[in-house]
Scaffold this motif. Structure first.
Motif, PDB file in Angstrom:
ATOM      1  N   ALA A 196       0.839  -1.203   0.000  1.00  9.55           N
ATOM      2  CA  ALA A 196       0.000   0.000   0.000  1.00  9.55           C
ATOM      3  C   ALA A 196       0.872   1.251   0.000  1.00  9.55           C
ATOM      4  CB  ALA A 196      -0.923  -0.009   1.214  1.00  9.55           C
ATOM      5  N   ARG A 197       1.876   1.251   0.847  1.00 10.21           N
ATOM      6  CA  ARG A 197       2.771   2.403   0.937  1.00 10.21           C
ATOM      7  C   ARG A 197       3.494   2.635  -0.390  1.00 10.21           C
ATOM      8  NH1 ARG A 197       3.149   6.971   3.529  1.00 10.21           N
ATOM      9  NH2 ARG A 197       2.150   5.811   5.221  1.00 10.21           N
ATOM     10  N   ALA A 198       3.888   1.569  -1.048  1.00 11.08           N
ATOM     11  CA  ALA A 198       4.576   1.705  -2.342  1.00 11.08           C
ATOM     12  C   ALA A 198       3.639   2.305  -3.393  1.00 11.08           C
ATOM     13  CB  ALA A 198       5.098   0.337  -2.807  1.00 11.08           C
ATOM     14  N   LYS A 199       2.370   1.905  -3.354  1.00 14.96           N
ATOM     15  CA  LYS A 199       1.399   2.487  -4.289  1.00 14.96           C
ATOM     16  C   LYS A 199       1.264   3.995  -4.049  1.00 14.96           C
ATOM     17  CE  LYS A 199      -1.662  -1.525  -5.027  1.00 14.96           C
ATOM     18  NZ  LYS A 199      -3.016  -2.061  -4.819  1.00 14.96           N
ATOM     19  N   TYR A 200       1.192   4.351  -2.767  1.00 15.36           N
ATOM     20  CA  TYR A 200       1.047   5.765  -2.417  1.00 15.36           C
ATOM     21  C   TYR A 200       2.280   6.555  -2.847  1.00 15.36           C
ATOM     22  CZ  TYR A 200       0.210   9.950   0.419  1.00 15.36           C
ATOM     23  OH  TYR A 200       0.007  11.236   0.839  1.00 15.36           O
ATOM     24  N   ASP A 201       3.469   6.018  -2.543  1.00 20.02           N
ATOM     25  CA  ASP A 201       4.699   6.733  -2.888  1.00 20.02           C
ATOM     26  C   ASP A 201       4.829   6.922  -4.395  1.00 20.02           C
ATOM     27  OD1 ASP A 201       5.264   6.875  -0.216  1.00 20.02           O
ATOM     28  OD2 ASP A 201       6.694   5.201  -0.218  1.00 20.02           O
ATOM     29  N   ALA A 202       4.422   5.917  -5.146  1.00 17.04           N
ATOM     30  CA  ALA A 202       4.507   6.017  -6.608  1.00 17.04           C
ATOM     31  C   ALA A 202       3.642   7.169  -7.110  1.00 17.04           C
ATOM     32  CB  ALA A 202       4.067   4.699  -7.257  1.00 17.04           C
ATOM     33  N   LEU A 203       2.491   7.385  -6.464  1.00 15.04           N
ATOM     34  CA  LEU A 203       1.635   8.507  -6.856  1.00 15.04           C
ATOM     35  C   LEU A 203       2.225   9.843  -6.397  1.00 15.04           C
ATOM     36  CD1 LEU A 203      -1.808   6.845  -6.147  1.00 15.04           C
ATOM     37  CD2 LEU A 203      -1.197   7.967  -8.310  1.00 15.04           C
ATOM     38  N   HIS A 261      -9.271  15.487   1.657  1.00 13.36           N
ATOM     39  CA  HIS A 261     -10.038  14.427   2.319  1.00 13.36           C
ATOM     40  C   HIS A 261      -9.114  13.483   3.090  1.00 13.36           C
ATOM     41  CE1 HIS A 261     -14.052  15.441   0.931  1.00 13.36           C
ATOM     42  NE2 HIS A 261     -13.432  15.978  -0.105  1.00 13.36           N
ATOM     43  N   TRP A 262      -9.764  12.586   3.799  1.00 11.38           N
ATOM     44  CA  TRP A 262      -9.089  11.635   4.662  1.00 11.38           C
ATOM     45  C   TRP A 262      -8.309  10.630   3.813  1.00 11.38           C
ATOM     46  CZ3 TRP A 262     -12.156   7.284   7.501  1.00 11.38           C
ATOM     47  CH2 TRP A 262     -11.385   6.753   8.544  1.00 11.38           C
ATOM     48  N   GLN A 263      -7.026  10.518   4.096  1.00 13.98           N
ATOM     49  CA  GLN A 263      -6.170   9.610   3.336  1.00 13.98           C
ATOM     50  C   GLN A 263      -5.918   8.367   4.187  1.00 13.98           C
ATOM     51  OE1 GLN A 263      -4.013  10.383   0.111  1.00 13.98           O
ATOM     52  NE2 GLN A 263      -4.584   8.231   0.356  1.00 13.98           N
ATOM     53  N   LEU A 264      -6.212   7.188   3.656  1.00 18.55           N
ATOM     54  CA  LEU A 264      -5.939   5.929   4.356  1.00 18.55           C
ATOM     55  C   LEU A 264      -5.008   5.092   3.491  1.00 18.55           C
ATOM     56  CD1 LEU A 264      -9.375   4.733   5.811  1.00 18.55           C
ATOM     57  CD2 LEU A 264      -7.326   5.436   7.075  1.00 18.55           C
ATOM     58  N   ILE A 265      -3.998   4.553   4.107  1.00 24.13           N
ATOM     59  CA  ILE A 265      -3.041   3.725   3.374  1.00 24.13           C
ATOM     60  C   ILE A 265      -2.835   2.470   4.204  1.00 24.13           C
ATOM     61  CG2 ILE A 265      -0.685   3.612   2.420  1.00 24.13           C
ATOM     62  CD1 ILE A 265      -0.763   6.818   2.774  1.00 24.13           C
ATOM     63  N   GLY A 266      -3.178   1.311   3.661  1.00 25.39           N
ATOM     64  CA  GLY A 266      -2.985   0.110   4.468  1.00 25.39           C
ATOM     65  C   GLY A 266      -3.581  -1.138   3.853  1.00 25.39           C
ATOM     66  N   PRO A 270      -6.452  -4.283   3.704  1.00 31.10           N
ATOM     67  CA  PRO A 270      -7.915  -4.281   3.795  1.00 31.10           C
ATOM     68  C   PRO A 270      -8.396  -4.255   5.241  1.00 31.10           C
ATOM     69  CG  PRO A 270      -7.203  -5.828   2.111  1.00 31.10           C
ATOM     70  CD  PRO A 270      -5.957  -5.325   2.777  1.00 31.10           C
ATOM     71  N   ALA A 271      -7.780  -5.024   6.115  1.00 33.53           N
ATOM     72  CA  ALA A 271      -8.231  -5.060   7.507  1.00 33.53           C
ATOM     73  C   ALA A 271      -7.965  -3.731   8.202  1.00 33.53           C
ATOM     74  CB  ALA A 271      -7.534  -6.199   8.254  1.00 33.53           C
ATOM     75  N   GLN A 272      -6.808  -3.151   7.929  1.00 36.32           N
ATOM     76  CA  GLN A 272      -6.506  -1.849   8.540  1.00 36.32           C
ATOM     77  C   GLN A 272      -7.496  -0.781   8.087  1.00 36.32           C
ATOM     78  OE1 GLN A 272      -2.433  -1.594   7.164  1.00 36.32           O
ATOM     79  NE2 GLN A 272      -1.597  -1.970   9.227  1.00 36.32           N
ATOM     80  N   ILE A 273      -7.789  -0.788   6.807  1.00 38.44           N
ATOM     81  CA  ILE A 273      -8.716   0.223   6.288  1.00 38.44           C
ATOM     82  C   ILE A 273     -10.128  -0.031   6.821  1.00 38.44           C
ATOM     83  CG2 ILE A 273      -9.859   0.960   4.138  1.00 38.44           C
ATOM     84  CD1 ILE A 273      -7.000   0.957   2.909  1.00 38.44           C
ATOM     85  N   ALA A 274     -10.540  -1.286   6.853  1.00 39.36           N
ATOM     86  CA  ALA A 274     -11.858  -1.601   7.415  1.00 39.36           C
ATOM     87  C   ALA A 274     -11.940  -1.198   8.882  1.00 39.36           C
ATOM     88  CB  ALA A 274     -12.166  -3.087   7.236  1.00 39.36           C
TER      89      ALA A 274
END
Lengths: 441, 441
Positions: A287-294, A365-370, A372-376
């Motif tokens: 998840a963090r890698a996806k965010y950093d790439a953006l 807006h609220w940014q969540l990175i994690g 599925p369980a963390q986001i849920a």
């Protein structure tokens, strides 16, 4: 599980061209010219419908989004479909999902807009929703009026009258008014011509279509000022909001719901859906890698120009990137968003660059990175803590961002009893569970 | 055949709910609530496209059509889709046919309307057309302005400025402006911000979509007054008109085309399409029987109320049904249609009932009743006699009226070399053969 059965989350898919992240169009998985690619939008709407989401949601401004075309271009939000024609095209390619578009009370007339939403309601079998905005952008004002952007209070006064007139237009036709049996076309006793003669508008006729299958199109709002919250408490079925922290969310939720009884409404007749941008990975590091790439796709000048636009100031480039935000005068733009940015900068002691990069990602807006369980977990916490009745999901990149949420997070929410397995009904109002307002209400 | 090869008819399908005939909804073959049945409209548009027609065409008024709801109801034209949302829904269900909708210059703003047509042009790949009207109905005025219907001259002055501003908005973006290659989003040299600051409107920004695939949406008009003809000669690609006789058609055609050179345009860049309501039978008596069956469905009070509305007078019921029309004052309604009705009444010495029944059938347009060869003869005569560049086909009853024309008359026109076998292109402008206007023209 028992408490979940009695109350489940309402979920919207907030669509935006290539994605909500400002750098989305530069991403290797980006859809070129996504804003005017109808197949792209149909694919997203059908994906959201297959997952039983309540609605898709589209924003609007009747203008490009940034005066400096070099930056506007980078922002990649300056081309797109006009939202009501987009909704009509999606209506005939979907069957259950709600279709919500933004439209301005400042640059429309109530009869014209009410009939267009009524038309989309007919096209979709009762799935239309109107996100009422008063339009805070100077660029929009310049496309319509020579005197420029109207002051906040004046826009809201007009919006109040607009909402009353539009509602009266929808309510001018009862269910079953059009008989059409070969001899009788209409039952005149079921028609109630509008007689609205106000300060800003005249509307003195009948809606030119049958009554909506859901009674009236669903009313959505996002106002966070005092005037905005009162309008929402009185007229909205759904409120789209921004909250960075749990406490902000709770405070807003309690405030808005507490205003409803004085307008003779039950708190549950209005659903509060904060925006959230989830970056989901099967692992936290994915998840963090996806965010950093953006985040790597945001040039500083673009991020800072976008931040300036959110703050409704012309320019921030004269201030040091590594320093804090300067003191800001209150403007006639969106006051709640200004305050949210200023508060966050102070709370987390962020530089202009850091704020710019943060807001360029999730647009305030609220940014969540994690995982599925963390986001849920995070969504569940805010849902049970009465900070939200559900969420408006803002994919950072489309289609991947929405797909990730649907494939990875929705099953987790379902396991917890937090989200539906099947639609409750065919209309948006049935699925939201907000009551059909009585005529004249 | 050789002359036919160099010039062929352009054909539109003028759609209207259950049919153009006022009694259509009472017919045993009628589609119930056709006005808000999207599958009905999709079926008609796809049928017209399969026959390679140039366009579908829909009219509009932002109001119900008759003050007396008992009569409005009988008129069965008071419920329907708002035209631009209808066009958007049809755009994604068709691939080649042009999509033309009526919209008012009196109750819209140029930036807002221009961007919606641009959006439909993007949705359809360059097949949108705008039928510009100034809105002559008092019922519409009452839905928007407290001061009532504006005078004819004032509406046309506003329309002139509206057309100029809308055109400038479309022309603010050049083809290829949006590069979107991962590094560059837009070429700023291909953007030309509008700077329109006129009497009625301000528009000072950029269109928020790429340039249309057909350059600009096609401009359609129907004005028949002097002001209307000048506006059409200057700006229209297509003119929709009404002509009862060959001579009327020739006179209008010659007049309008003669006005074009003074606006630096070639006569062939504007196609004149009179409306025609064909009732087709395999034999003459079959056609006559179809017509009679429809005419029996017009109650006198409905026909007379409709005639009064066409004449823009409140009421005709105080005059004897068997007598002639009384003298009429000129009103601020549609002057050309008033004159056409008055002229026809005098020319053919018709009573109020006869005029009412005639206009209730084809709504002021040319009525043809006959075999495919007879109808093709009549159309061919007017086409070669320079009374028309083609026709807007007004089915009396849908789908049957359009289906009859397509199955029976189109093959006859093709045998004569008068109508295309295949579309020339993918955009409406390519199929019409009208040139893409240069920017700023």
């Amino acid at each position: 599980m028992s408490r979940a059965n009695s109350r489940q989350m309402k979920l919207g898919a907030f669509l935006m061209a290539g994605g909500h992240h400002i750098g989305a169009w530069r991403h290797p998985d980006a859809v070129a010219e996504a804003g005017v690619d109808i197949d792209h939008f149909i694919g997203l709407a059908q994906m959201a419908e297959a997952a039983k989401l309540d609605m898709i949601f589209v924003e609007d401004a009747a203008a490009i989004r940034e005066r400096n075309v070099n930056i506007a271009s980078q922002a990649a939000r300056s081309t797109g479909f006009e939202p009501l024609s987009l909704l009509a095209a999606l209506a005939v390619n979907t069957s259950h999902i709600g279709l919500v578009a933004t439209a301005s009370t400042t640059y429309n007339d109530p009869y014209g807009l009410a009939r267009t939403f009524a038309s989309i309601d007919q096209l979709s079998g009762g799935r239309a929703g109107w996100n009422l905005v008063t339009s805070a952008s100077e660029l929009e004002a310049e496309n319509f009026v020579s005197s420029g952007l109207r002051p906040h209070a004046q826009r809201y006064e007009r919006a109040e009258e607009f909402a009353a007139a539009a509602t009266a237009v929808w309510d001018s036709v009862d269910a079953g008014a059009y008989v059409v049996d070969g001899n009788v076309y209409v039952d005149p006793g079921k028609l109630h011509p509008v007689d609205h003669r106000g300060t800003h508008f005249t509307a003195a006729g009948l809606l030119d279509s049958p009554r909506s299958q859901q009674g009236r199109p669903v009313m959505v709002q996002a106002g966070a000022s005092d005037a905005g919250k009162n309008l929402a408490a009185r007229t909205a079925d759904v409120v789209f909001t921004a909250a960075q922290t749990l406490e902000e969310g709770q405070e807003y939720y309690a405030d808005l719901k507490a205003r409803m009884p004085s307008f003779d409404r039950e708190p549950d007749d209005l659903k509060i859906l904060p925006g959230v941008s989830p970056i989901v990975g099967r692992t936290e590091s994915e998840a963090r890698a996806k965010y950093d790439a953006l985040q790597e796709l945001i040039p500083d000048e673009v991020g800072v120009a976008l931040l300036a636009s959110y703050l409704s100031v012309k320019d921030l480039s004269q201030y040091p990137l590594e320093g804090p935000l300067p003191e800001m005068p209150q403007t006639d733009g969106i006051q709640s968003r200004q305050q949210l940015i200023i508060d966050m900068g102070r709370r987390e002691n962020l530089s202009i660059r850091q704020l710019a990069r943060h807001f360029a990602g999730a647009r305030g807006h609220w940014q969540l990175i994690g995982t599925p369980a963390q986001i849920a977990d995070e969504l569940e916490e805010r849902f049970y803590a009465k900070a939200a009745d559900g969420f408006n999901i803002m994919g950072a990149l489309f289609p991947a961002g929405l797909e990730d949420f649907i494939i990875l997070v929705i099953p987790e929410l379902r396991r917890r009893g937090l989200f539906r397995e099947e639609y409750e009904g065919r209309t948006l109002r049935e699925n939201l569970g907000t009551r059909i307002p009585a005529r004249g209400a």
